[in-house]
Design an enzyme around this catalytic site. Sequence first.
Site, short mmCIF file in Angstrom:
data_model
loop_
_atom_site.label_atom_id
_atom_site.label_comp_id
_atom_site.label_asym_id
_atom_site.label_seq_id
_atom_site.Cartn_x
_atom_site.Cartn_y
_atom_site.Cartn_z
N GLY A 69 3.11 1.25 3.37
CA GLY A 69 4.39 1.96 3.39
C GLY A 69 5.57 1.33 2.70
N CYS A 126 0.69 -0.39 -10.44
CA CYS A 126 1.15 -1.76 -10.71
C CYS A 126 0.19 -2.38 -11.72
CB CYS A 126 1.28 -2.58 -9.44
SG CYS A 126 -0.20 -2.62 -8.43
N ALA A 135 0.16 5.99 0.45
CA ALA A 135 1.29 5.24 1.02
C ALA A 135 0.94 3.81 1.41
CB ALA A 135 1.83 5.98 2.23
C1 LIG Z 1 -0.99 0.80 -4.82
S1 LIG Z 1 -1.56 1.03 -3.20
C2 LIG Z 1 -0.18 1.80 -2.42
C3 LIG Z 1 0.99 0.91 -2.11
C4 LIG Z 1 2.06 1.56 -1.29
N1 LIG Z 1 2.46 2.84 -1.84
C5 LIG Z 1 3.27 0.67 -1.14
O1 LIG Z 1 4.33 0.94 -1.72
O2 LIG Z 1 3.17 -0.30 -0.40
C6 LIG Z 1 -2.70 2.35 -3.38
C7 LIG Z 1 -3.15 2.99 -2.11
O3 LIG Z 1 -4.00 4.09 -2.43
C8 LIG Z 1 -4.86 4.28 -1.35
N2 LIG Z 1 -5.95 5.20 -1.74
C9 LIG Z 1 -7.16 4.90 -2.29
N3 LIG Z 1 -7.88 6.04 -2.46
C10 LIG Z 1 -7.13 7.06 -2.00
C11 LIG Z 1 -7.33 8.46 -1.89
N4 LIG Z 1 -8.47 9.05 -2.27
N5 LIG Z 1 -6.33 9.21 -1.35
C12 LIG Z 1 -5.18 8.62 -0.95
N6 LIG Z 1 -4.93 7.30 -1.03
C13 LIG Z 1 -5.90 6.53 -1.55
C14 LIG Z 1 -5.29 2.87 -1.00
O4 LIG Z 1 -5.80 2.81 0.31
C15 LIG Z 1 -3.97 2.10 -1.19
O5 LIG Z 1 -3.31 1.95 0.03
#
Ligand SMILES: C[S@@+](CC[C@H](N)C(=O)[O-])C[C@H]1O[C@@H](n2cnc3c(N)ncnc32)[C@H](O)[C@@H]1O
Length: 399
Positions: free
Chosen positions: A234, A349, A231
């Site tokens: 968020g 993305c 998330a």
């Molecule tokens: C593309 S970003 C998410 C953007 C968010 N969903 C938004 O709409 O603003 C990817 C996210 O995956 C998280 N992430 C990285 N490894 C992860 C894991 N093992 N489990 C869950 N989340 C993870 C990162 O911390 C990052 O916040």
Amino acid sequence: MSSADGLERAARPGRTRGIGVELWERATADRSRAGPTLSRGLREARALHSVERRTVQEVIFGLIRTERGLRALVGDDPLDVWLGQLVLSGLDPSVATEERPGPWASLCERFEALPTALRHSVPDALAERLEAQLGGEEAEAFWQASDRRAPMVLRAHLRRAGTRQRLEERLRQEGIETTPVGARGLRVEGRANVEGSRAYRDGWFEVQDEGSQRLVDLVGDGGGTVLDLCAGAGGKALALADRGHRVVATDVRPRALAELEQRAKRGGVRIETLLLPDDAVPATLARRRFDVVLVDAPCTGTGVLRRNPADRWRWSPERTSELAALQGTLLERGASLVGPGGRLVYATCSVDRAEDEDVVQAFVDAHPGWEVAQSVRTWPQRDGTDGFYACVLTASTSR
Ligand SMILES: C[S@@+](CC[C@H](N)C(=O)[O-])C[C@H]1O[C@@H](n2cnc3c(N)ncnc32)[C@H](O)[C@@H]1O
């Protein structure tokens, strides 16, 4: 770009040039931290007036997109590279010549003749990948679109604003002109400090690219339970909660989840948050099942280079492979939490198939019973949005 006066001021010895060149040197000394170095450096450059600061920002953000080509033509000296960027931005070449001897008069022409990877300052292997996937003409259009500044797009947060139109009117009263885009978006016309507005403080909108909003449209209106597994701060979780879903938001970054909680409070929506370890689903979560699990996976960000231009410096084939492996793992983790008849939504993305279609295909091949129900892509060169990939997967009951 800045006026002719601004460009000339940036070319002559003085504050703008001195601070600008020094900041550029600092950012390129440790490229893995370039983004924060630049933001902090610009904020802390108190000697600069706001117009000068804007000039430094524009020159540096231009330089990130042209550096490789400029170095190929003028060499590695930071002042030459700085002057080269000013000439590409419209500085009279004779002004640059007064400062330093150089090939300034023919620079623009020679720059345009460079190969794609140099002209857009991206790794050769990335340019080759995109060309293989899109074809030369479309890849060039993609790079050109990625070099332009992204528009500021807002998502009307209806829990607070009621309707998008009410938000539009309120922003107009605050001097911010917008144009409707997509189902709930408003594109800001010109420059505006939207986060300084009263409408923002009251939770009437969030800043969110149109591509990202389309992904939320794909999930649709709610009533069901959604797990947003990655998330972050968020962006999508808030949009899903505003559409009536009951959202659980998880991530491995506690600070991102704390920011999400603040935003949820401002937007008047309730979102349950849970901090995850890197490598597993905690037992408390593993017991639960959701109608929709969204895996908005960490990726190379090739679709959002217009917002995060320095991400091109972190790109490598090795990092892409590492991320693809993590994306596959997260997709599997997400799948294990989808309830009967539920949907698994995978998104990145990135515009690279290796992080998108290939990850989904490997998952489907390894998990009979799951199939792709729908997939969408958005492109900066076609849609004027960030480059997003999203795929909805459903499972037969026999899985
Ligand atoms: C593309 S970003 C998410 C953007 C968010 N969903 C938004 O709409 O603003 C990817 C996210 O995956 C998280 N992430 C990285 N490894 C992860 C894991 N093992 N489990 C869950 N989340 C993870 C990162 O911390 C990052 O916040």
